[in-house]
Write an enzyme that holds these catalytic residues in place. Sequence first.
Site, PDB file in Angstrom:
ATOM      1  N   HIS A 171      -1.014   0.955  -9.797  1.00 45.75           N
ATOM      2  CA  HIS A 171      -1.772   0.055  -8.910  1.00 45.75           C
ATOM      3  C   HIS A 171      -2.468  -1.055  -9.710  1.00 45.75           C
ATOM      4  O   HIS A 171      -3.694  -1.211  -9.640  1.00 45.75           O
ATOM      5  CB  HIS A 171      -2.788   0.855  -8.074  1.00 45.75           C
ATOM      6  CG  HIS A 171      -3.250   0.116  -6.851  1.00 45.75           C
ATOM      7  ND1 HIS A 171      -3.522   0.720  -5.655  1.00 45.75           N
ATOM      8  CD2 HIS A 171      -3.498  -1.203  -6.646  1.00 45.75           C
ATOM      9  CE1 HIS A 171      -3.921  -0.172  -4.772  1.00 45.75           C
ATOM     10  NE2 HIS A 171      -3.921  -1.364  -5.358  1.00 45.75           N
ATOM     11  N   ARG A 203       0.850  -1.192   0.000  1.00 49.14           N
ATOM     12  CA  ARG A 203       0.000   0.000   0.000  1.00 49.14           C
ATOM     13  C   ARG A 203       0.886   1.243   0.000  1.00 49.14           C
ATOM     14  O   ARG A 203       1.941   1.274   0.638  1.00 49.14           O
ATOM     15  CB  ARG A 203      -0.885   0.018   1.236  1.00 49.14           C
ATOM     16  CG  ARG A 203      -2.117  -0.864   1.104  1.00 49.14           C
ATOM     17  CD  ARG A 203      -3.131  -0.278   0.116  1.00 49.14           C
ATOM     18  NE  ARG A 203      -4.318  -1.095  -0.016  1.00 49.14           N
ATOM     19  CZ  ARG A 203      -4.495  -2.064  -0.913  1.00 49.14           C
ATOM     20  NH1 ARG A 203      -3.550  -2.349  -1.783  1.00 49.14           N
ATOM     21  NH2 ARG A 203      -5.620  -2.736  -0.960  1.00 49.14           N
TER      22      ARG A 203
HETATM   23  P1  NDP Z   1      -2.622 -11.330   4.399  1.00 51.69           P
HETATM   24  O1  NDP Z   1      -3.455 -10.724   5.473  1.00 51.69           O
HETATM   25  O2  NDP Z   1      -2.924 -12.733   3.962  1.00 51.69           O
HETATM   26  O3  NDP Z   1      -1.085 -11.334   4.861  1.00 51.69           O
HETATM   27  C1  NDP Z   1      -0.492 -10.254   5.492  1.00 51.69           C
HETATM   28  C2  NDP Z   1       0.920 -10.646   5.908  1.00 51.69           C
HETATM   29  O4  NDP Z   1       1.576  -9.474   6.426  1.00 51.69           O
HETATM   30  C3  NDP Z   1       0.959 -11.683   7.019  1.00 51.69           C
HETATM   31  O5  NDP Z   1       2.031 -12.571   6.838  1.00 51.69           O
HETATM   32  C4  NDP Z   1       1.189 -10.842   8.272  1.00 51.69           C
HETATM   33  O6  NDP Z   1       1.836 -11.509   9.342  1.00 51.69           O
HETATM   34  C5  NDP Z   1       2.099  -9.772   7.708  1.00 51.69           C
HETATM   35  N1  NDP Z   1       2.081  -8.593   8.564  1.00 51.69           N
HETATM   36  C6  NDP Z   1       1.039  -7.805   8.895  1.00 51.69           C
HETATM   37  N2  NDP Z   1       1.439  -6.814   9.728  1.00 51.69           N
HETATM   38  C7  NDP Z   1       2.759  -6.988   9.914  1.00 51.69           C
HETATM   39  C8  NDP Z   1       3.733  -6.317  10.679  1.00 51.69           C
HETATM   40  N3  NDP Z   1       3.429  -5.240  11.425  1.00 51.69           N
HETATM   41  N4  NDP Z   1       4.995  -6.786  10.657  1.00 51.69           N
HETATM   42  C9  NDP Z   1       5.320  -7.870   9.923  1.00 51.69           C
HETATM   43  N5  NDP Z   1       4.440  -8.555   9.174  1.00 51.69           N
HETATM   44  C10 NDP Z   1       3.174  -8.128   9.181  1.00 51.69           C
HETATM   45  O7  NDP Z   1      -2.655 -10.341   3.180  1.00 51.69           O
HETATM   46  P2  NDP Z   1      -2.508 -10.666   1.615  1.00 51.69           P
HETATM   47  O8  NDP Z   1      -1.269 -11.479   1.413  1.00 51.69           O
HETATM   48  O9  NDP Z   1      -3.772 -11.194   1.059  1.00 51.69           O
HETATM   49  O10 NDP Z   1      -2.331  -9.188   1.019  1.00 51.69           O
HETATM   50  C11 NDP Z   1      -1.273  -8.365   1.450  1.00 51.69           C
HETATM   51  C12 NDP Z   1      -1.485  -6.941   0.963  1.00 51.69           C
HETATM   52  O11 NDP Z   1      -1.173  -6.836  -0.426  1.00 51.69           O
HETATM   53  C13 NDP Z   1      -2.901  -6.381   1.019  1.00 51.69           C
HETATM   54  O12 NDP Z   1      -3.234  -5.999   2.333  1.00 51.69           O
HETATM   55  C14 NDP Z   1      -2.808  -5.190   0.097  1.00 51.69           C
HETATM   56  O13 NDP Z   1      -2.325  -4.079   0.822  1.00 51.69           O
HETATM   57  C15 NDP Z   1      -1.734  -5.622  -0.909  1.00 51.69           C
HETATM   58  N6  NDP Z   1      -2.313  -5.851  -2.228  1.00 51.69           N
HETATM   59  C16 NDP Z   1      -1.903  -5.060  -3.276  1.00 51.69           C
HETATM   60  C17 NDP Z   1      -2.399  -5.247  -4.537  1.00 51.69           C
HETATM   61  C18 NDP Z   1      -1.897  -4.435  -5.685  1.00 51.69           C
HETATM   62  O14 NDP Z   1      -2.458  -4.517  -6.780  1.00 51.69           O
HETATM   63  N7  NDP Z   1      -0.833  -3.687  -5.514  1.00 51.69           N
HETATM   64  C19 NDP Z   1      -3.406  -6.271  -4.824  1.00 51.69           C
HETATM   65  C20 NDP Z   1      -3.752  -7.057  -3.688  1.00 51.69           C
HETATM   66  C21 NDP Z   1      -3.229  -6.837  -2.436  1.00 51.69           C
HETATM   67  P3  NDP Z   1       1.188 -12.819  10.019  1.00 51.69           P
HETATM   68  O15 NDP Z   1       1.487 -13.941   9.046  1.00 51.69           O
HETATM   69  O16 NDP Z   1       1.904 -12.965  11.285  1.00 51.69           O
HETATM   70  O17 NDP Z   1      -0.290 -12.548  10.164  1.00 51.69           O
HETATM   71  C1  OXD Z   2      -6.501  -4.978  -3.612  1.00 51.57           C
HETATM   72  C2  OXD Z   2      -5.837  -4.069  -4.513  1.00 51.57           C
HETATM   73  O1  OXD Z   2      -6.433  -4.793  -2.394  1.00 51.57           O
HETATM   74  O2  OXD Z   2      -6.197  -4.037  -5.701  1.00 51.57           O
HETATM   75  O3  OXD Z   2      -7.123  -5.925  -4.100  1.00 51.57           O
HETATM   76  O4  OXD Z   2      -4.916  -3.377  -4.100  1.00 51.57           O
END
Ligand code: NDP
Ligand code: OXD
Length: 308
Positions: free
Chosen positions: A271, A223
């Site tokens: 994005h 993000r």
């Molecule tokens: P998940 O919720 O499945 O995974 C999040 C991961 O981040 C987990 O491993 C979590 O740790 C870790 N995490 C969260 N907070 C922290 C922290 N403070 N320190 C260290 N690790 C942390 O999310 P997704 O994999 O589904 O998606 C991740 C992100 O990707 C979305 O939230 C979105 O922002 C972004 N995204 C971007 C897109 C784009 O087009 N650019 C499209 C889709 C998503 P733990 O395993 O311990 O819970």
């Molecule tokens: C999502 C994105 O969160 O597009 O799916 O970033």
Amino acid sequence: MNIVYKSEPERGRKWAALVTERAPGSSFRQWPDIGDPTTVDYLVAWQPPSDIMQQFPNLKVLFSVGAGADQFDYARLPADLPVVRMVEPGLTNGMVEYVTFAVLGLHRDMPRYLQQQREQQWQPHPMRAAAKRRIGVMGLGSLGEAVLKPLLALGFDCGGWSRTRREIDGVQCWAGKDQLGDFLARTDILICLLPLTDSTKGLLNSDCFNQLPHGAALVQAGRGAQLNHNDLLSALDSQQLSAAVIDVTDPEPLPAGHPFWRHPAIWLTPHIASQTMPETAVDALLANIRRFESGEPMIGLIDRQRGY
Ligand code: NDP
Ligand code: OXD
């Protein structure tokens, strides 16, 4: 079941056709044509209306149309309203493609070769084996874990960092703030796939970049608000970082004249790293609604304490 969709209308039409086909008897309407709002059970939205519970007094679940759910103003949502982010194979595959493309581009020095092309300079540089390139994925959730698979198959030396400790075959894992430094110190290509929370806001800053090996590169697909733009520019100027692939920024879109637009060491995309794909997302939505209605846990339920 009565579903209202409030997001991009063109894609909404695809959702409507697929829900009608796969859940006959259900009602799927697109904002603002919501029918009788008191009968709406489920809202699928990128941004819900600000007066969500006045609009839909009997709403059971709010589904984010995307993988992130940081765009919601939780202060305006009732504490007991379940909020669910999107976990679906089409979105995951898109991110796998984007990150693989970005890592290969950086690994094979493409930003540098493209700059050389613009300067009509024919100048090969030594090649590095994938096994000697250390990839580090921040965020080992549904997307972080998925992108590691092809990178492992290509022979990269893979590591990952998350909030709580993860075990992933072939991947050295670190967890928590205390281990961030060790993870960064061995990372040549840093990939951010973290959700936006109070703890991850601004995390990609000088302090982070200075802990990476000199000449490391960044892929930012999490993000926008996680990245400090000035710190990235300084790290590129000093060659502490060699290049960056940036898909998300704050603000979006970037204003005209922003230095990222023309920076030779930055690849900027609007994005698009991944998108929810209606063909697969509809199945994920319907399966979650079935889980909810039979009292099972939904996949992607947001934990409001954790913030993701
Ligand atoms: P998940 O919720 O499945 O995974 C999040 C991961 O981040 C987990 O491993 C979590 O740790 C870790 N995490 C969260 N907070 C922290 C922290 N403070 N320190 C260290 N690790 C942390 O999310 P997704 O994999 O589904 O998606 C991740 C992100 O990707 C979305 O939230 C979105 O922002 C972004 N995204 C971007 C897109 C784009 O087009 N650019 C499209 C889709 C998503 P733990 O395993 O311990 O819970
Ligand atoms: C999502 C994105 O969160 O597009 O799916 O970033």
